[in-house]
Every structure is written in structure tokens, then in C-alpha cells.
Design a protein around this motif. Structure first.
Motif, PDB file in Angstrom:
ATOM      1  N   THR A  76       0.831  -1.208   0.000  1.00  0.00           N
ATOM      2  CA  THR A  76       0.000   0.000   0.000  1.00  0.00           C
ATOM      3  C   THR A  76       0.861   1.252   0.000  1.00  0.00           C
ATOM      4  OG1 THR A  76      -1.770  -1.187   1.129  1.00  0.00           O
ATOM      5  CG2 THR A  76      -1.849   1.220   1.211  1.00  0.00           C
ATOM      6  N   ARG A  77       1.875   1.285   0.867  1.00  0.00           N
ATOM      7  CA  ARG A  77       2.770   2.454   0.893  1.00  0.00           C
ATOM      8  C   ARG A  77       3.461   2.646  -0.452  1.00  0.00           C
ATOM      9  NH1 ARG A  77       6.289   1.526   6.275  1.00  0.00           N
ATOM     10  NH2 ARG A  77       4.583   1.584   7.765  1.00  0.00           N
ATOM     11  N   SER A  78       3.870   1.546  -1.073  1.00  0.00           N
ATOM     12  CA  SER A  78       4.573   1.627  -2.357  1.00  0.00           C
ATOM     13  C   SER A  78       3.697   2.231  -3.433  1.00  0.00           C
ATOM     14  CB  SER A  78       5.029   0.237  -2.805  1.00  0.00           C
ATOM     15  OG  SER A  78       5.912  -0.310  -1.860  1.00  0.00           O
ATOM     16  N   VAL A  79       2.481   1.741  -3.549  1.00  0.00           N
ATOM     17  CA  VAL A  79       1.566   2.269  -4.573  1.00  0.00           C
ATOM     18  C   VAL A  79       1.279   3.742  -4.320  1.00  0.00           C
ATOM     19  CG1 VAL A  79      -0.786   2.125  -5.480  1.00  0.00           C
ATOM     20  CG2 VAL A  79       0.540   0.036  -5.122  1.00  0.00           C
ATOM     21  N   LEU A  80       0.982   4.091  -3.072  1.00  0.00           N
ATOM     22  CA  LEU A  80       0.689   5.496  -2.761  1.00  0.00           C
ATOM     23  C   LEU A  80       1.904   6.393  -3.026  1.00  0.00           C
ATOM     24  CD1 LEU A  80      -1.405   5.041   0.514  1.00  0.00           C
ATOM     25  CD2 LEU A  80      -2.240   5.636  -1.777  1.00  0.00           C
ATOM     26  N   ALA A  81       3.089   5.919  -2.672  1.00  0.00           N
ATOM     27  CA  ALA A  81       4.303   6.708  -2.893  1.00  0.00           C
ATOM     28  C   ALA A  81       4.575   6.900  -4.385  1.00  0.00           C
ATOM     29  CB  ALA A  81       5.501   6.035  -2.227  1.00  0.00           C
ATOM     30  N   LEU A  82       4.443   5.828  -5.164  1.00  0.00           N
ATOM     31  CA  LEU A  82       4.676   5.945  -6.607  1.00  0.00           C
ATOM     32  C   LEU A  82       3.631   6.838  -7.273  1.00  0.00           C
ATOM     33  CD1 LEU A  82       5.755   2.290  -7.364  1.00  0.00           C
ATOM     34  CD2 LEU A  82       7.206   4.321  -7.364  1.00  0.00           C
ATOM     35  N   GLN A  83       2.388   6.753  -6.819  1.00  0.00           N
ATOM     36  CA  GLN A  83       1.362   7.647  -7.363  1.00  0.00           C
ATOM     37  C   GLN A  83       1.675   9.100  -7.033  1.00  0.00           C
ATOM     38  OE1 GLN A  83      -2.318   6.092  -5.785  1.00  0.00           O
ATOM     39  NE2 GLN A  83      -2.625   4.745  -7.548  1.00  0.00           N
ATOM     40  N   ALA A  84       2.115   9.357  -5.812  1.00  0.00           N
ATOM     41  CA  ALA A  84       2.458  10.731  -5.423  1.00  0.00           C
ATOM     42  C   ALA A  84       3.612  11.263  -6.267  1.00  0.00           C
ATOM     43  CB  ALA A  84       2.809  10.785  -3.934  1.00  0.00           C
ATOM     44  N   LEU A  85       4.633  10.438  -6.480  1.00  0.00           N
ATOM     45  CA  LEU A  85       5.758  10.868  -7.313  1.00  0.00           C
ATOM     46  C   LEU A  85       5.313  11.119  -8.749  1.00  0.00           C
ATOM     47  CD1 LEU A  85       8.531   8.414  -6.024  1.00  0.00           C
ATOM     48  CD2 LEU A  85       8.402  10.886  -5.626  1.00  0.00           C
ATOM     49  N   ALA A  86       4.457  10.258  -9.267  1.00  0.00           N
ATOM     50  CA  ALA A  86       3.965  10.437 -10.639  1.00  0.00           C
ATOM     51  C   ALA A  86       3.103  11.690 -10.754  1.00  0.00           C
ATOM     52  CB  ALA A  86       3.176   9.200 -11.074  1.00  0.00           C
ATOM     53  N   ARG A  87       2.228  11.926  -9.775  1.00  0.00           N
ATOM     54  CA  ARG A  87       1.393  13.140  -9.795  1.00  0.00           C
ATOM     55  C   ARG A  87       2.268  14.398  -9.784  1.00  0.00           C
ATOM     56  NH1 ARG A  87      -2.045  10.192  -6.357  1.00  0.00           N
ATOM     57  NH2 ARG A  87      -4.001   9.747  -7.417  1.00  0.00           N
ATOM     58  N   ALA A  88       3.330  14.355  -8.992  1.00  0.00           N
ATOM     59  CA  ALA A  88       4.228  15.511  -8.901  1.00  0.00           C
ATOM     60  C   ALA A  88       4.897  15.803 -10.250  1.00  0.00           C
ATOM     61  CB  ALA A  88       5.299  15.271  -7.831  1.00  0.00           C
ATOM     62  N   ARG A  89       4.928  14.788 -11.110  1.00  0.00           N
ATOM     63  CA  ARG A  89       5.525  14.949 -12.438  1.00  0.00           C
ATOM     64  C   ARG A  89       4.461  15.053 -13.535  1.00  0.00           C
ATOM     65  NH1 ARG A  89       8.747  12.534  -9.022  1.00  0.00           N
ATOM     66  NH2 ARG A  89      10.996  12.711  -9.165  1.00  0.00           N
ATOM     67  N   GLY A  90       3.202  15.284 -13.124  1.00  0.00           N
ATOM     68  CA  GLY A  90       2.147  15.544 -14.095  1.00  0.00           C
ATOM     69  C   GLY A  90       1.240  14.389 -14.464  1.00  0.00           C
ATOM     70  N   ALA A  91       1.389  13.239 -13.811  1.00  0.00           N
ATOM     71  CA  ALA A  91       0.523  12.101 -14.150  1.00  0.00           C
ATOM     72  C   ALA A  91      -0.898  12.343 -13.643  1.00  0.00           C
ATOM     73  CB  ALA A  91       1.078  10.817 -13.552  1.00  0.00           C
ATOM     74  N   HIS A  92      -1.841  11.727 -14.332  1.00  0.00           N
ATOM     75  CA  HIS A  92      -3.258  11.795 -13.968  1.00  0.00           C
ATOM     76  C   HIS A  92      -3.761  10.373 -13.788  1.00  0.00           C
ATOM     77  CE1 HIS A  92      -7.444  13.168 -14.075  1.00  0.00           C
ATOM     78  NE2 HIS A  92      -7.683  12.156 -14.905  1.00  0.00           N
TER      79      HIS A  92
END
Length: 181
Positions: A76-92
Motif C-alpha cells: 500500500t505504501r509503495s503504490v501510494l508513494a509511486l502515485q504521489a511521485l507520478a502526480r508531482a511529475r504531471g501524471a493523472h
């Protein structure tokens, strides 16, 4: 970049039987994978395994392949962390949403993704995470051209245990293990 640790290195054990007549060759494949990726490993027989890790028992004709580099990943932490990093780089991210079509376009963006709701998203890349439904999903999306993907879902038993109150806390650091037998 991550606020919480997501990986705990505890070592890993793969329990296997070396190839016998009619065997599936998992032992040899694992050794090949370790070699190809430059991973350090040790091969332990049943006696060596019991000496080093008393909580494990394997048949006398089996082996354990041990590597110090394996561990547990907090999912769970991994998915949330990767999503946060991707969002910070413009992912939707759009979850629980059906895609009506994906169309290649020219310009700064390469894909136009139309959702069932009619909403249109422009993207430089597109990741579809449909799991075992990938083939079905891709076959019904207009504009997607892809080769048949030979996906074969497999059943895996995954188990996690909590220690009883008062249990020896050192048990939290036993290696992760996979039994191929």
C-alpha cells in the motif's frame, strides 16, 4: 523522495528440488536468474538451512537458495508513494473508469483517451492496468492495435502472519520465502 520506508531487507529463501527426471527446472532457472543479474547467493542443503534458520524444514533432497538482497515491500505504501511521485511529475490517475477509445494523435500529446463519460484526456503515454482482463479490455477499445497478448493468469497463495503477544520479535526478521516444491 519518499517520506515512509517501503522496503525492508530481510533476505530471501527459495525452496527447490534440483532437476530430477521430469522436473520443471525451477532450480536451474533460479540460479540462472541470480547469475544473470549479478546477485550474490548461497545454496543451502536441509541441514545447513536448519542450522541457520531453525524455523524452516525442507526434505533432505531439497535445496534452499539464500540471498541477502531480498525483502518485503509494503504494498500500500509503495503504490501510494509511486502515485504521489507520478502526480508531482504531471501524471493523472482515473480509477474505476471504462475507456471508450484510445486514439493516436499528432502534436505534443500522442494519445487522446475518451472515457465512457465522454471526458477526453490527452496524454504523452498511456498505461492500462487491467490485470487478467487486459486482453478483453484492449479488444473492446476502439483504436487500439495490438498483438494478441498470451496472458495466463496463475493462482498464487500469499500469506502474512502477525506475531502473538509476547512472541520473540526476532521472528520479524526471518527471510521471505518461496516454496517451489
Amino acid at each position: 523522495e519518499l517520506a515512509l520506508p517501503i522496503l525492508k531487507i530481510v533476505g530471501g529463501l527459495d525452496f527447490v528440488k534440483p532437476r530430477v527426471a521430469g522436473g520443471n527446472g525451477i532450480y536451474e532457472k533460479l540460479l540462472g536468474t541470480f547469475e544473470m543479474n549479478g546477485l550474490d547467493y548461497e545454496i543451502l542443503d536441509a541441514t545447513e538451512l536448519k542450522s541457520r534458520f531453525p524455523c524452516f524444514n525442507i526434505p533432505h533432497d531439497s535445496k534452499a537458495i539464500y540471498t541477502r538482497e531480498a525483502g518485503t515491500l509494503h504494498a500500500t505504501r509503495s503504490v501510494l508513494a509511486l502515485q504521489a511521485l507520478a502526480r508531482a511529475r504531471g501524471a493523472h490517475f482515473t480509477g474505476n473508469t471504462r475507456v471508450a477509445s484510445i486514439r493516436r494523435i499528432s502534436g505534443n500529446y500522442q494519445y487522446e483517451v475518451t472515457l465512457d463519460s465522454g471526458e477526453i484526456l490527452l496524454a504523452k503515454s498511456c498505461v492500462i492496468t487491467a490485470g487478467p482482463w487486459t486482453e478483453e479490455t484492449l479488444s473492446r477499445i476502439n483504436g487500439v492495435e495490438c498483438a494478441r497478448i498470451p496472458l495466463v493468469p496463475i493462482e498464487c497463495t500469499v500469506a502474512y502472519w502477525n506475531l502473538r503477544a509476547g512472541a520473540d520479535k526476532s521472528l520479524l526478521d526471518i527471510p521471505v520465502f518461496i516454496d517451489y516444491q
